[in-house]
Design an enzyme around this catalytic site. Structure first.
Site, short mmCIF file in Angstrom:
data_model
loop_
_atom_site.label_atom_id
_atom_site.label_comp_id
_atom_site.label_asym_id
_atom_site.label_seq_id
_atom_site.Cartn_x
_atom_site.Cartn_y
_atom_site.Cartn_z
N ASP A 1 0.79 -1.23 0.00
CA ASP A 1 0.00 0.00 0.00
C ASP A 1 0.82 1.29 0.00
O ASP A 1 1.74 1.45 0.82
CB ASP A 1 -0.87 0.06 1.25
CG ASP A 1 -1.77 -1.14 1.42
OD1 ASP A 1 -1.70 -2.07 0.61
OD2 ASP A 1 -2.54 -1.15 2.40
N GLU B 1 -11.22 -1.84 3.90
CA GLU B 1 -9.84 -1.37 4.08
C GLU B 1 -9.58 0.00 3.44
O GLU B 1 -10.38 0.54 2.68
CB GLU B 1 -8.83 -2.39 3.54
CG GLU B 1 -8.93 -3.77 4.15
CD GLU B 1 -7.86 -4.71 3.66
OE1 GLU B 1 -7.21 -5.34 4.52
OE2 GLU B 1 -7.65 -4.81 2.43
#
Length: 494
Positions: A69, A244
């Site tokens: 990420d 998320e």
């Protein structure tokens, strides 16, 4: 997460005060430690770094080991900061640490020493970063504004009852070169399940910070704080088929005389458009989608882009790419500009590569007003690894039209009204009988942007090493090629 599970109860309406648990200070010495001498062997290794066979040449990758990420996307004094989930000691996921890179042009990145490392509160999961312009947290020590990173300390994922996931902050007073963890961490105690991935923005009307936080399943929470240390829950909400890595930002509605809207996005890029009054986000759309590719996840946009620029710039993780035999693993997507349009179908985000891609253009080839017959290929003999391709075609009576890139097709299927690439499809209506595409091709990825960015397909691929061909094609009937531009690209690595 792609599926929704029943959420556990959330602590609604209570104030969550910082300092309920103490954390340790942690400092990343990015510039204070002298560099060791480099041997001839080391120089040779560095000369090969970034030039490996499968190394992306204009997408960010960590020098070595695992990356996922994008975190803490923030702009300060001419530098774009890109933090990222990183395993500095292994090629696979684990030991999550915030890696760190900077760029002045969103193209050429310099990787710095790791910014935030694991401690007794756990490994360092995803989060965001802001410039504390008004010194609301009181951390500023000199002339430089304080950069504040807000992240999840992930405890022990195998047993969160022992070390639960909590939200923490770290600060920098030297333009992001060194970082210190706040002594009062966590600033947001454990709430539910593996609550994580805080995204923080400044809300000017209420003079408060606002945090969007993933809770569990498809549920997210919104919190506010005057100082980044003490947080109060505003409300929570369910976003179907999302999970998320929330993002939350204000963006102008194009052509609406200064009107702005708030956009909420999830890790998979699905989004809501609505209003925010400082207390509650109210969606005015169903869950929408602009990205349909198989390999774009954990999207996040930059904070603190100057008003003189005004862009909303997004980067995602191109997850699940394969890079056999390489010293690195995984890559980021190319930075894209988001815009909000008022279309006949309602408010919609668009996503297109940032204009800086043109700085990498080599001399290109152009074609105009071609009648492309089935079986013909005006691009025959044109080969390469790195491309920015822009085209507008009119399929007419053809059943399919598109371009093949090193054996992989980006295709428009006329009857189905779908754009496909690498096994993924996006619904796409023609505009006055035409389709417009921009395609970025790197050594291990193809990113397709259609209709001014109203649909995108971001995909990783492993092309044959001996196939660098391009092929423009038509199926079933001639296709009118209104315009076609093909620009080979420079590598960003010397």
């Amino acid at each position: 997460m792609r599926y929704c599970f029943k959420a556990r109860s959330v602590l609604v309406g209570i104030s969550l005060v910082a300092g309920l648990a103490a954390g340790a200070m942690g400092v990343s010495h990015a510039e204070s430690t002298p560099a060791p001498a480099v041997t001839d062997e080391g120089k040779n290794a560095m000369a090969q770094l970034y030039h490996e066979a499968l190394r992306p040449q204009f997408h960010f990758t960590a020098a070595k080991n695992w990356l996922n990420d994008p975190n803490g996307l923030v702009y300060y004094k001419g530098e774009y900061h890109l933090f990222f989930q990183h395993n500095p000691s292994g090629i696979d996921w684990g030991n999550m640490t915030w890696g760190h890179a900077i760029s002045t042009d969103l193209l050429h990145w310099k990787q710095l020493p790791n910014a935030i490392e694991p401690d007794q509160m756990g490994t360092i999961y995803s989060g965001s970063a802001v410039v504390d312009e008004n010194n609301t947290a009181g951390f500023q020590k000199g002339d430089e504004k304080t950069l504040v990173a807000i992240y999840t300390a992930a405890g022990l994922p195998s047993d969160i009852s022992k070390e639960p996931f909590v939200q923490c902050i770290a600060t920098s007073n030297d333009r992001g070169r060194t970082w210190a963890k706040y002594e009062g961490n966590p600033v947001l105690p454990f709430i539910v399940d593996a609550n994580r991935d805080p995204k923080v923005v400044w809300h000017e009307p209420t003079k408060k910070w606002v945090m969007a936080l993933f809770l569990d399943g498809c549920r997210y929470g919104f919190f506010s704080s005057p100082d980044l240390k003490q947080w109060t829950l505003l409300h929570d909400m369910n976003v179907p088929e999302c999970g998320e890595c929330p993002d939350f930002f204000e963006i102008p509605l194009a052509g609406a005389n200064g009107e702005k809207k708030w956009v909420f996005t999830a890790a998979n890029g699905r989004y809501l458009v609505g209003s925010f009054d400082g207390q509650r986000f109210t969606s005015e759309t169903p869950v929408l989608q602009v990205e349909y590719g198989a390999n774009c996840y954990a999207v996040q946009t930059y904070s603190d882009i100057p008003e003189s620029d005004g862009r909303r710039i997004q980067i995602g993780w191109m997850r699940d790419g394969k890079y056999p035999g390489m010293p690195f693993n995984q890559q980021m997507s190319f930075p894209c500009e988001l815009k909000l349009l008022d279309t006949p179908q309602g408010m919609r985000l668009t996503k297109t590569p940032v204009r800086e891609i043109e700085l990498l253009h080599k001399e290109g080839r152009e074609w105009n007003e071609l009648a492309l017959q089935p079986g013909e290929n005006p691009l025959a003999g044109l080969e390469g690894e790195l491309w920015d391709i822009r085209m507008e075609i009119e399929p007419g009576e053809a059943t399919e039209a598109g371009i093949k890139i090193r054996g992989q097709a980006a295709s428009y299927h006329v009857k189905e009204k779908t754009l496909t690439c690498q096994g993924s499809s996006a619904p796409l209506e023609l505009s006055e009988g035409r389709i417009q595409l921009q395609i970025l091709v790197d050594r291990a990825s193809i990113e397709v942007f259609a209709k001014g960015g109203q649909a995108a397909l971001s995909s990783c691929f492993l092309p044959p090493a001996d196939d660098q061909r391009l092929e423009l094609y038509a199926v079933g009937a001639p296709v009118r090629v209104i315009s076609l531009e093909a620009y080979p690209l420079h590598s960003v690595w010397p």
